[in-house]
Design a protein around this motif. Structure first.
Motif, short mmCIF file in Angstrom:
data_model
loop_
_atom_site.label_atom_id
_atom_site.label_comp_id
_atom_site.label_asym_id
_atom_site.label_seq_id
_atom_site.Cartn_x
_atom_site.Cartn_y
_atom_site.Cartn_z
N VAL B 174 0.87 -1.17 0.00
CA VAL B 174 0.00 0.00 0.00
C VAL B 174 0.91 1.23 0.00
N LEU B 175 1.02 1.85 -1.15
CA LEU B 175 1.95 2.97 -1.27
C LEU B 175 1.46 4.18 -0.50
N SER B 176 0.13 4.34 -0.46
CA SER B 176 -0.42 5.51 0.21
C SER B 176 -1.90 5.31 0.48
N ALA B 177 -2.27 5.38 1.74
CA ALA B 177 -3.68 5.31 2.12
C ALA B 177 -3.88 6.28 3.28
N PRO B 178 -4.16 7.54 2.95
CA PRO B 178 -4.21 8.61 3.95
C PRO B 178 -5.15 8.29 5.12
N ASN B 179 -6.32 7.74 4.81
CA ASN B 179 -7.29 7.51 5.88
C ASN B 179 -6.77 6.55 6.96
N LEU B 180 -5.97 5.61 6.55
CA LEU B 180 -5.42 4.65 7.51
C LEU B 180 -4.00 5.04 7.94
N GLU B 181 -3.54 6.15 7.38
CA GLU B 181 -2.18 6.61 7.64
C GLU B 181 -1.15 5.55 7.29
N TRP B 182 -1.36 4.93 6.14
CA TRP B 182 -0.39 3.96 5.65
C TRP B 182 0.40 4.58 4.52
N SER B 183 1.69 4.36 4.54
CA SER B 183 2.48 4.71 3.37
C SER B 183 3.60 3.70 3.24
N ASP B 184 3.65 3.13 2.04
CA ASP B 184 4.67 2.11 1.78
C ASP B 184 4.57 0.94 2.75
#
Lengths: 383, 383
Positions: B174-184
DNA sequence: ACATGTTTGTTAGTAAAGCGTACGAACAAA
DNA sequence: TTTGTTCGTACGCTTTACTAACAAACATGT
């Protein structure tokens, strides 16, 4: 957690059934793979190819022998390097051994054609006036042009590629081309029967997109916008052209752009992309302009509309590149610049940071070279 | 006719080098082909499969033996028909012999998951509250949900499919998922290591599109619009999902629609598709409406914007179908109707006569079922 | 000079995949 | 009972790409 519930039958319905794969298909794939590496990488030895493709030296040798027997590959002497070991025998595609015929039927009043070499360079150029002919008559002009080019070719011909306006199906039938008054014309099979060579027919914008992909500066997924009498587009995703389920992919000219009206189009709607961007309309707009600033504004307005139309497409497909093809004096400059700016203002830059919008540098030959690329791809598996 | 002229080197540059094909790859392709026919066609004999696939009865027998040994196919008795000849032994996919785990991480505040059978039917459903967690913490919630579902499955599990919001690459990062605050976040490899089963991760809209393609009423090329907190889209062209060169295909939410301004979006632009169409904005609009006619107008306005945004995409891709997924009470009715009308008014009907715009009927389970379809496609080659 | 190591391309043999032919089994119809 | 049909399988063959081994041709170190 809930109990299993009643649901409607989930079994999917019919799709395209795909096809079986035999060992011989695998072989021809690997043959194309070797040829492809050689085509792109230039001079290489069998051992080089084995390393690059992942195949064994033995297998590569075998495939290369076949390619040499077919006249597609030649040995070009030894490599002169101060390396230990037996010197490598360099191979290359027999770049001057075959010719391709490329035809462009998309211009008004004239059909263009050329004999090209394997690298997509024009060797001999020809034109045929259509003199306002239509239907079967103008089809005969195209066939004669092909015939003349075949006669002019000084090497064996790999095949004939034709870029035609209108909607073209996968079998090379022109389903509809209003300007030439063609409907359901089996152009590919007609030319094939007359000439006795493999023929491939596709839409001109698709051919142009393929040219940009094969011979231009394009890197990845791209959309090519062709601006002429009308406006059309060709798409390449993952190296493959997109045809659409009714073979009408890229028919963008009659999509309404913006929510503020626009001029009346021949199709009866107002504000179609063509009313903003087609060459006749642009020229008319420039002629009516009073000074340079005004002319600039005309071009910028057209570019803005292009940007507006492109934004959703680029967003939906996450394209790498949008390439514009057409009269440079109109398109290159304020128009392209405005398209880029509009586009950036209307999309998420972070997703499309790598998107480039630019003019094609293949010029007027783009469709003919794309037609040649079709032959390369269809006959040799090279792109 | 002109002489050969100087042209810049036409040799194309690097592309994806494709891969060699070995006989074993052909075999696994044919194995999938047989399984696919069986999956779709239901009860069939080996001879039936041979006729349909084009393979020999011998080869089909061999492949079927392998599939039976793997527990994927079962013999279900003889065909009772008054035909001459030896009665056929009917085969079917072992539809109750395996399970698939499907996960939907796209909703706000809750992760949904299910155990599904081979046909994509939900067998056991589970949910896990995220309680506003983010980052690694919320990733742990997802992992625990998978673990619970694996424990609840009563059959061998084929694999785990996960539909996640954000940008997901082909390796399931997941390169970027703002709502879950995930990046890479390497979600696929994390879950795979924890669970010890094959895991596939994709964007939720892509998963939903796959569900519609595999289990829904979809026929050909389709685009699925997912309306929720934001707006996203998934594309299926020629049976294959489109990912885009930066894996951001379908990110339509922040494309500006129309040329007449619009509300301010969280991204800073005005008039993004999300400002017209997202569920929160729609609900707010309805709440502010005074009467039914006003509410209708709110929904119609949103539908119009959707139609405006879709027109260039459908034109460029010549799609068969646009499917809308989200809260039925908002989307089904005036909104969809207005989208259809707007769309027809802005494109060439003759090219898109077969285009249908409709609501999905897969409901809230669409992403979980799409995740299951990912496993079917990735593990069995079945779609 | 000469042995050593390296790289190249080829030969020989092997394993896998799918095909064609042929055969027994099981059934319906005459 | 005979005949014809269909199904599934056994056997041998061809194709494909692989591994192993080898000779040729070269650079380099002693």
């Amino acid at each position: 957690m809930s109990a299993p519930e009643a649901q409607r039958s989930a079994r999917p319905r019919a799709l395209r059934p795909s096809a079986k794969v035999l060992p011989e298909h695998a072989r021809s794939h690997n043959r194309s793979l070797v040829l492809q590496h050689l085509y792109r990488g230039g001079l290489q030895s069998r051992a080089d190819l084995a390393r690059e493709t992942g195949l064994t030296r033995v297998t590569v040798s075998d495939l290369v022998a076949e390619l040499i027997a077919d006249g597609l590959v030649v040995e070009t002497g030894q490599r002169e390097e101060g390396r230990p070991g037996k010197p490598a025998i360099l191979l290359d595609v027999n770049r001057d051994g075959h010719r391709i015929i490329g035809i462009d039927l998309s211009d008004t009043g004239v059909f263009r054609g050329a004999v090209l070499d394997i690298d997509g360079r024009l060797v001999t150029r020809m034109e045929a006036e259509t003199d306002g002919a239509a239907g079967d008559e103008v089809a005969a002009v195209a066939v004669q042009l092909v015939r003349d080019l075949v006669a002019a070719a000084d090497r064996p011909i790999l095949g004939v590629g034709i870029g035609s306006p209108g909607i073209v199906d996968l079998a090379g039938r022109v389903l509809s081309a209003p300007n030439l008054e063609w409907s359901d014309l089996a152009l590919q099979s007609i030319v094939e029967k007359t000439i006795g060579l493999p023929v491939l027919v596709a839409n001109d914008a698709n051919a142009a997109a393929l040219a940009e992909h094969s011979f231009g500066a394009a890197v990845g997924d791209l959309m090519l916008i062709r601006v002429g009498r009308g406006v059309g587009a060709g798409l390449i995703l993952g190296g493959m052209p997109v045809f659409g389920s009714r073979f009408a992919a890229g028919e963008l000219g009659h999509v309404v752009v913006g929510t503020d009206g626009g001029e009346l189009c021949v199709c009866g709607k107002h504000g179609c992309l063509e009313t903003w961007l087609s060459v006749p309309r642009l020229r008319a707009g420039l002629a009516a302009a009073s000074d340079d600033a005004d002319r600039d504004a005309v071009l910028r307005r057209a570019g803005e509309r292009l940007g507006i139309a492109l934004a959703p497409v680029v967003g939906a497909l996450n394209l790498d590149e949008v390439v514009i093809s057409g009269p440079v004096e109109l398109l290159d400059g304020p128009l392209t610049q405005a398209a880029i700016e509009t586009f950036r203002a209307r999309t998420m830059a972070e997703f499309h940071g790598r998107l480039t919008v630019r003019m094609s540098d293949l010029g007027q030959d783009i469709v003919m070279r794309g037609a040649a690329a079709m032959v390369l791809s269809g006959r040799l598996g090279v792109s």
